[in-house]
Design an enzyme around this catalytic site. Structure first.
Site, PDB file in Angstrom:
ATOM      1  CB  SER A 239      -0.886   0.009   1.239  1.00  0.00           C
ATOM      2  OG  SER A 239      -0.061   0.185   2.375  1.00  0.00           O
ATOM      3  CE  LYS A 240       0.107   7.584  -2.393  1.00  0.00           C
ATOM      4  NZ  LYS A 240      -0.061   7.689  -3.619  1.00  0.00           N
ATOM      5  NE  ARG A 241       0.032   0.386   6.181  1.00  0.00           N
ATOM      6  CZ  ARG A 241       0.481  -0.848   6.333  1.00  0.00           C
ATOM      7  NH1 ARG A 241       1.515  -1.081   7.098  1.00  0.00           N
ATOM      8  NH2 ARG A 241      -0.099  -1.864   5.716  1.00  0.00           N
ATOM      9  CG  HIS A 242       4.158  -1.198   2.551  1.00  0.00           C
ATOM     10  ND1 HIS A 242       2.908  -1.703   2.297  1.00  0.00           N
ATOM     11  CD2 HIS A 242       4.535  -1.697   3.746  1.00  0.00           C
ATOM     12  CE1 HIS A 242       2.558  -2.495   3.288  1.00  0.00           C
ATOM     13  NE2 HIS A 242       3.511  -2.503   4.181  1.00  0.00           N
ATOM     14  N   GLY A 243       5.247   3.159   0.889  1.00  0.00           N
ATOM     15  CA  GLY A 243       5.981   3.997  -0.058  1.00  0.00           C
ATOM     16  C   GLY A 243       5.703   3.619  -1.500  1.00  0.00           C
TER      17      GLY A 243
END
Ligand code: GLU
Length: 465
Positions: A239-243
């Site tokens: 996800s975005k959370r992982h960059g």
């Protein structure tokens, strides 16, 4: 005779192209290119409400940027409704599909009933034998086999089978007249002559349904290969959370397309323990045998490393437009290409992205008046002891006919010898005076690229701080 390979990338334009989709595209593109086959682009825009032209444009731009060229298309499913209807009618006429009048609530109640009995939730076939004709609110369903099993050989995961009792009479055409994904994808893949379908294993549960449709429509089965999902470094869904960003965001942040391709290909494909690949090399090395089964982890730090290596390995001239674009984004001056081509080799060993390089290039592109001196730093480095030496050096360097590295080195060495001081005493003060910073590429190289007038002007300015 072996069949000519034909592959496809069929994104739905309901969102940007991300890492997962781009990887699927890449495997299909590489398979086609490595076999001298054909790669087809198809936009699956039957979900009219959620599909936008803007997303389609973004996807096409992402594909072009990554260099994944296509031989046919883009086809648009929304323009092929007649084709899907023709095949739905064919199934209806041969009794392999039927109209169903059950409402969404009724179907949900059937699913609930099955769940309550501990069975797989599904449509119970109520309209299967009613012989209904078309009518408002009616969907078309496939008359799926009630027993037996449906299997297919997966290129990545081996043989897969499902009990047909697990499947139901799934919908082929919705009440609003639009074909479903499974129907449209099978008709298109068959008519467009696909030989191989590589996609994410989130589609694994669709494939048996599609196999039933190929059989019902009398089409030859292509080969299927389902590649594992991409996970974040914490082994959870990416996800975005992982960059993870959209492909175009990577471009905008100064990643090179070949570095993104290199990173994508390693998410599920390997060639020994080689980590760095150029696109041409990938085409010659790619083979289905090296597609892996185990989950793939996307690590943004690894992408940074791969990117830095591709930056290092690129001819400076290739990086000129990219650096110019990043300078512009940062509202820094954009000098001419010939000058940037001299600056780039100094920064290539130390930049993770082109955006990063633009930050480091600031000292080379800002005007002398715009070089900012931090009074604390200048106070600390340009001590009373050092200042007269800098002043003297300004005069020396003024007299140099050539301002290249060796001339600079020679002149400064002569000065050190005459005065008996050590280079260590002057190196950092010169650096701070010329760049305003504590760190820079090699001092003499930096001075040579900046040129005499700018170097001297900056040294004078620093002495006035
Ligand atoms: N449009 C589908 C998707 O984006 C295509 C899936 C497939 O490859 O069949 O998920």
């Amino acid at each position: 005779m072996t069949k000519h390979v034909v592959t496809r990338f069929p994104p739905s334009p309901t969102g940007n192209l991300h890492i997962g989709g781009a990887r699927t595209a890449l495997f299909n593109w590489l398979l086609a290119r490595s076999q001298g086959g054909k790669f087809i682009l198809r936009i699956e825009d039957t979900d009219v409400e959620r599909s936008t032209w803007e997303m389609t444009e973004g996807i096409l731009e992402s594909m072009r940027w990554l260099g994944m060229d296509w031989d046919e298309g883009p086809y648009f499913q929304s323009q092929r409704l007649d084709v899907y209807n023709e095949h739905i009618e064919r199934l209806l006429a041969s009794g392999k599909a039927y109209y169903c009048q059950c409402s969404a609530d009724e179907v949900e109640a059937m699913r609930e009933e099955a769940r309550a009995k501990g069975l797989k939730p599904k449509y119970n076939g109520r309209c299967r034998e009613l012989g209904l004709g078309p009518g408002p609110g009616r969907v078309v369903r496939l008359k799926a086999p009630l027993d037996g099993e449906t299997g297919f050989e997966d290129l990545v995961r081996g043989y897969n089978r499902v009990d047909n009792r697990e499947l139901d009479d799934f919908v082929l055409r919705r009440a609003d007249g639009m074909p479903t994904y499974n129907l449209a994808v099978v008709v298109d893949d068959a008519l467009m002559g696909m030989t191989h379908i590589l996609r994410g294993d989130d589609h694994m549960s669709n494939t048996p349904k599609q196999v039933l449709l190929y059989q019902a429509l009398g089409f030859d089965l292509p080969s299927f290969g389902h590649v594992p999902m991409i996970l974040g470094p914490d082994k959870k869904k990416l996800s975005k959370r992982h960059g993870a960003m959209s492909v175009l965001e990577y471009r905008d942040r100064g990643y090179l397309p070949q570095a993104v391709l290199n990173t994508l290909v390693r998410l599920g494909w390997s060639h020994g323990d080689q980590e760095l690949f150029e696109p041409e090399e990938l085409i010659s090395l790619f083979s289905l045998h090296n597609l892996g089964k185990s989950a793939c982890v996307f690590n943004p730090e690894k992408l940074d490393w791969v990117n830095s290596q591709h930056i290092k390995n690129s001819p400076p001239a290739d990086l000129v437009p990219l650096l110019a674009e990043q300078l512009q984004r940062k509202e820094l001056p954009v000098p001419d290409a010939a000058y940037l081509e001299q600056v780039i080799p100094l920064l290539q060993p130390r930049a993770a992205t082109m955006a990063d390089m633009a930050d480091q290039a600031a000292v080379f592109v800002l005007s002398d008046e715009d070089i900012a001196y931090d009074p604390d730093l200048v106070g600390k480095v340009l001590t009373a002891e050092v200042r007269p030496h800098l002043q003297a050096l300004i005069e020396r360097l003024q007299g140099l006919a050539s301002f290249d590295q060796s001339a600079l080195e020679e002149s400064i060495r002569a000065y050190l010898e005459e005065t008996g001081i050590k280079f260590k005493l002057l190196a950092q003060p010169i650096r701070v005076a010329v760049t305003g910073k504590k760190a820079s590429p090699g001092l003499f190289e930096t001075m040579e690229v900046l040129g005499k007038a700018h170097v001297l002007r900056r040294m004078e300015r620093a002495l006035q701080v």
